[in-house]
Design a protein around this motif. Structure first.
Motif, short mmCIF file in Angstrom:
data_model
loop_
_atom_site.label_atom_id
_atom_site.label_comp_id
_atom_site.label_asym_id
_atom_site.label_seq_id
_atom_site.Cartn_x
_atom_site.Cartn_y
_atom_site.Cartn_z
N ALA A 166 0.83 -1.20 0.00
CA ALA A 166 0.00 0.00 0.00
C ALA A 166 0.87 1.25 0.00
O ALA A 166 1.95 1.28 0.58
CB ALA A 166 -0.92 0.01 1.21
N PHE A 167 0.37 2.29 -0.65
CA PHE A 167 0.98 3.61 -0.58
C PHE A 167 0.28 4.38 0.53
O PHE A 167 -0.95 4.50 0.53
CB PHE A 167 0.84 4.36 -1.90
N SER A 168 1.04 4.89 1.48
CA SER A 168 0.46 5.58 2.64
C SER A 168 0.68 7.08 2.55
O SER A 168 1.76 7.54 2.19
CB SER A 168 1.07 5.05 3.93
N VAL A 169 -0.35 7.85 2.90
CA VAL A 169 -0.31 9.31 2.80
C VAL A 169 -0.19 9.96 4.17
O VAL A 169 0.29 11.09 4.30
CB VAL A 169 -1.55 9.83 2.06
N GLY A 170 -0.61 9.28 5.24
CA GLY A 170 -0.56 9.86 6.58
C GLY A 170 0.85 9.90 7.15
O GLY A 170 1.82 9.45 6.52
N LYS A 171 0.99 10.43 8.35
CA LYS A 171 2.29 10.47 9.02
C LYS A 171 2.92 9.08 9.01
O LYS A 171 2.22 8.10 9.26
CB LYS A 171 2.15 10.95 10.46
N PRO A 172 4.22 8.94 8.70
CA PRO A 172 5.23 9.99 8.53
C PRO A 172 5.40 10.49 7.10
O PRO A 172 6.42 11.11 6.78
CB PRO A 172 6.51 9.27 8.96
N SER A 173 4.45 10.22 6.23
CA SER A 173 4.58 10.64 4.84
C SER A 173 4.81 12.15 4.73
O SER A 173 4.09 12.93 5.36
CB SER A 173 3.33 10.27 4.06
N PRO A 174 5.78 12.56 3.92
CA PRO A 174 5.99 14.01 3.72
C PRO A 174 4.79 14.68 3.06
O PRO A 174 4.66 15.90 3.14
CB PRO A 174 7.23 14.07 2.83
N ILE A 175 3.94 13.89 2.42
CA ILE A 175 2.76 14.48 1.77
C ILE A 175 1.88 15.17 2.82
O ILE A 175 1.54 16.35 2.70
CB ILE A 175 1.95 13.41 1.01
N MET A 176 1.51 14.43 3.87
CA MET A 176 0.66 15.01 4.91
C MET A 176 1.39 16.11 5.68
O MET A 176 0.83 17.17 5.96
CB MET A 176 0.21 13.92 5.87
N MET A 177 2.66 15.87 6.00
CA MET A 177 3.41 16.83 6.80
C MET A 177 3.59 18.16 6.05
O MET A 177 3.51 19.24 6.64
CB MET A 177 4.78 16.25 7.16
N ARG A 178 3.82 18.06 4.74
CA ARG A 178 4.04 19.27 3.95
C ARG A 178 2.74 20.05 3.74
O ARG A 178 2.72 21.28 3.83
CB ARG A 178 4.65 18.90 2.60
N VAL A 179 1.64 19.33 3.47
CA VAL A 179 0.36 20.00 3.25
C VAL A 179 -0.07 20.74 4.51
O VAL A 179 -0.58 21.87 4.44
CB VAL A 179 -0.71 19.00 2.80
N ALA A 180 0.11 20.13 5.68
CA ALA A 180 -0.26 20.79 6.93
C ALA A 180 0.54 22.07 7.13
O ALA A 180 0.01 23.10 7.56
CB ALA A 180 -0.05 19.83 8.10
N ARG A 181 1.84 22.01 6.81
CA ARG A 181 2.67 23.22 6.93
C ARG A 181 2.21 24.31 5.98
O ARG A 181 2.07 25.48 6.36
CB ARG A 181 4.14 22.87 6.66
N LYS A 182 1.96 23.92 4.72
CA LYS A 182 1.55 24.91 3.72
C LYS A 182 0.19 25.51 4.06
O LYS A 182 -0.07 26.68 3.74
CB LYS A 182 1.53 24.26 2.34
N GLU A 183 -0.67 24.73 4.68
CA GLU A 183 -1.98 25.25 5.05
C GLU A 183 -1.86 26.42 6.01
O GLU A 183 -2.70 27.31 6.05
CB GLU A 183 -2.83 24.14 5.68
#
Length: 257
Positions: A166-183
């Motif tokens: 599976a491809f995971s998007v939640g922590k520790p994925s940089p996808i979730m961490m980066r989107v939260a920062r950009k928000e």
């Protein structure tokens, strides 16, 4: 949030005072959670009922991160969901349609209403070509009565049966961490990550270049740290023990949990 702000239906000691301190200092923050069961509005309501004033805009879930990512990959795509309301609602809000057959994605979250029939259907859809997505890879979730199986444990059944990871998007994925920062419109050096899990919270912070705080109010114990090549900046018993001096050191402007 689980193990950091609350455990089950109980606040962690010092959590309410900590959030009050952030507000008094004018420090923006986000409640990050790898729990995909609830929508952000429901999470905010739970916090308010526990005694912490929170708006839905201050909550960012792995379901939201997953839905936004899938919408960017395949606009108007379809998904078979193994999870609960928060995950399906996030997918709908981002233009994806929840289906039972011919799905572009099999999306796995956690929940207490899952059945083995749902796992079987997910396996068959992945065999037919659907892409396997996990909202997170947490093997378990802390509660006030002990741990329960998490998304990582659930999706592992499909991975083992199909041979597809599976491809995971939640922590520790940089996808979730980066989107939260950009928000929040902030830079990397303006973020502190507070979490109770080395494999997700602290690993994600290290990979993103954020400062990090490990709290021992969840599932990690101080003696566990020697097993990891990476380390948090500081370790405290609970969020109430994070000092103002650490928060303002190097002039960070935001704190994500």
């Amino acid at each position: 949030m689980d193990g950091v702000i609350y455990r089950g239906s109980r606040l962690v000691p010092g959590a309410s005072d900590f959030i009050t301190r952030l507000r008094n200092h004018g420090i923006p923050f986000r409640f990050l959670t790898n729990n995909s069961q609830r929508a952000r509005r429901d999470v905010a309501l739970k916090l308010r009922r526990l005694g912490i004033e929170a708006s839905e805009n201050e909550v960012f879930t792995c379901a939201m991160a997953t839905a936004r990512f899938l919408a960017s990959q395949k606009p108007d795509g379809t998904a078979y969901v193994i999870g609960e309301h928060g995950l399906a609602a996030a997918l709908h809000r981002n233009g994806l349609t929840v289906v039972d057959d011919d799905a572009d994605f099999v999306v796995v979250g956690e929940g207490r209403t899952l059945t083995f029939e749902m796992i079987e259907r997910g396996v068959r859809l992945v065999e037919k070509g659907a892409r396997l997505i996990a909202t997170n890879i947490d093997p378990n979730c802390p509660t006030d009565q002990g741990i329960r199986p998490g998304c990582g444990a659930i999706v592992a059944m499909i991975e083992k049966a199909t041979g597809v990871q599976a491809f995971s998007v939640g922590k520790p994925s940089p996808i979730m961490m980066r989107v939260a920062r950009k928000e929040m419109g902030l830079r990397t050096d303006e973020i502190i990550m507070v979490g109770d899990t080395m494999e997700t919270d602290i690993l994600g912070a290290v990979q993103m270049g954020y400062r990090s705080v490990l709290v021992l109010s969840g599932g990690t114990r101080r003696q566990d740290l020697k097993r990891f090549a990476y380390q948090p900046d500081i370790v405290v018993d609970h969020v109430g023990m994070i000092s103002d001096e650490f928060i303002f050191d190097k002039m960070p402007m935001a704190l994500a949990q």
